[in-house]
Design a protein around this motif. Sequence first.
Motif, PDB file in Angstrom:
ATOM      1  N   ARG A  83       0.760  -1.336   0.090  1.00  0.00           N
ATOM      2  CA  ARG A  83      -0.076  -0.108   0.009  1.00  0.00           C
ATOM      3  C   ARG A  83       0.799   1.230   0.141  1.00  0.00           C
ATOM      4  NH1 ARG A  83      -5.152  -0.275   3.430  1.00  0.00           N
ATOM      5  NH2 ARG A  83      -5.642  -1.447   1.127  1.00  0.00           N
ATOM      6  N   GLY A  84       0.841   2.058  -1.043  1.00  0.00           N
ATOM      7  CA  GLY A  84       1.490   3.552  -1.143  1.00  0.00           C
ATOM      8  C   GLY A  84       0.680   4.131  -0.857  1.00  0.00           C
ATOM      9  N   ALA A  85       1.383   5.603  -0.854  1.00  0.00           N
ATOM     10  CA  ALA A  85       0.560   6.919  -0.462  1.00  0.00           C
ATOM     11  C   ALA A  85      -0.759   6.983  -1.251  1.00  0.00           C
ATOM     12  CB  ALA A  85       1.520   8.206  -0.686  1.00  0.00           C
ATOM     13  N   GLU A  86      -0.871   6.643  -2.320  1.00  0.00           N
ATOM     14  CA  GLU A  86      -1.949   6.827  -3.253  1.00  0.00           C
ATOM     15  C   GLU A  86      -2.915   5.502  -3.292  1.00  0.00           C
ATOM     16  OE1 GLU A  86      -2.816   9.703  -4.555  1.00  0.00           O
ATOM     17  OE2 GLU A  86      -1.098  10.811  -3.675  1.00  0.00           O
ATOM     18  N   GLY A  87      -2.633   4.551  -2.626  1.00  0.00           N
ATOM     19  CA  GLY A  87      -3.361   3.179  -2.478  1.00  0.00           C
ATOM     20  C   GLY A  87      -2.609   2.153  -2.793  1.00  0.00           C
ATOM     21  N   ASP A  88      -3.165   0.840  -2.910  1.00  0.00           N
ATOM     22  CA  ASP A  88      -2.619  -0.131  -3.373  1.00  0.00           C
ATOM     23  C   ASP A  88      -2.016  -0.334  -4.481  1.00  0.00           C
ATOM     24  OD1 ASP A  88      -3.501  -1.368  -0.787  1.00  0.00           O
ATOM     25  OD2 ASP A  88      -5.244  -2.599  -1.847  1.00  0.00           O
ATOM     26  N   LEU A  89      -0.617  -0.861  -4.672  1.00  0.00           N
ATOM     27  CA  LEU A  89       0.280  -0.878  -5.957  1.00  0.00           C
ATOM     28  C   LEU A  89       1.037  -2.028  -5.920  1.00  0.00           C
ATOM     29  CD1 LEU A  89       3.383  -0.027  -5.379  1.00  0.00           C
ATOM     30  CD2 LEU A  89       2.334   2.114  -4.684  1.00  0.00           C
ATOM     31  N   THR A 148       7.579   6.776  -3.508  1.00  0.00           N
ATOM     32  CA  THR A 148       6.304   6.963  -2.836  1.00  0.00           C
ATOM     33  C   THR A 148       6.682   6.635  -1.398  1.00  0.00           C
ATOM     34  OG1 THR A 148       3.908   6.605  -2.550  1.00  0.00           O
ATOM     35  CG2 THR A 148       5.244   4.768  -3.216  1.00  0.00           C
ATOM     36  N   LYS A 157       2.349   2.901   3.248  1.00  0.00           N
ATOM     37  CA  LYS A 157       1.432   3.098   4.390  1.00  0.00           C
ATOM     38  C   LYS A 157       1.363   1.626   5.056  1.00  0.00           C
ATOM     39  CE  LYS A 157      -1.295   6.788   3.037  1.00  0.00           C
ATOM     40  NZ  LYS A 157      -2.837   7.690   3.192  1.00  0.00           N
TER      41      LYS A 157
END
Length: 90
Positions: free
Chosen positions: A26-32, A43, A46
Amino acid sequence: MKDYHLTILSPDGEVFNDKVIALSLRGAEGDLAVFGGHVPFITTVKPGKLKVTLTNEEELEGYIETGILNVGNEDVNLLVGDKDIFKKDE
């Protein structure tokens, strides 16, 4: 699938260092997910599940609280706060 070199480091030392075919978290903008040939980026990470797919398609799963992910042209580096991200619950 194209593989790439993944290094995971914590303040206490190296956690993982090998070739892989995928990393998901999970990155700053969501799952990746990061696969070979991914465009470079950086990034924050989280809290959440982490999955590493090795070149033999075996999967390592863990949990991270925080970190920084740096995806380069050839290498991917993940800096995490805790060395025991792959620790199994007993």
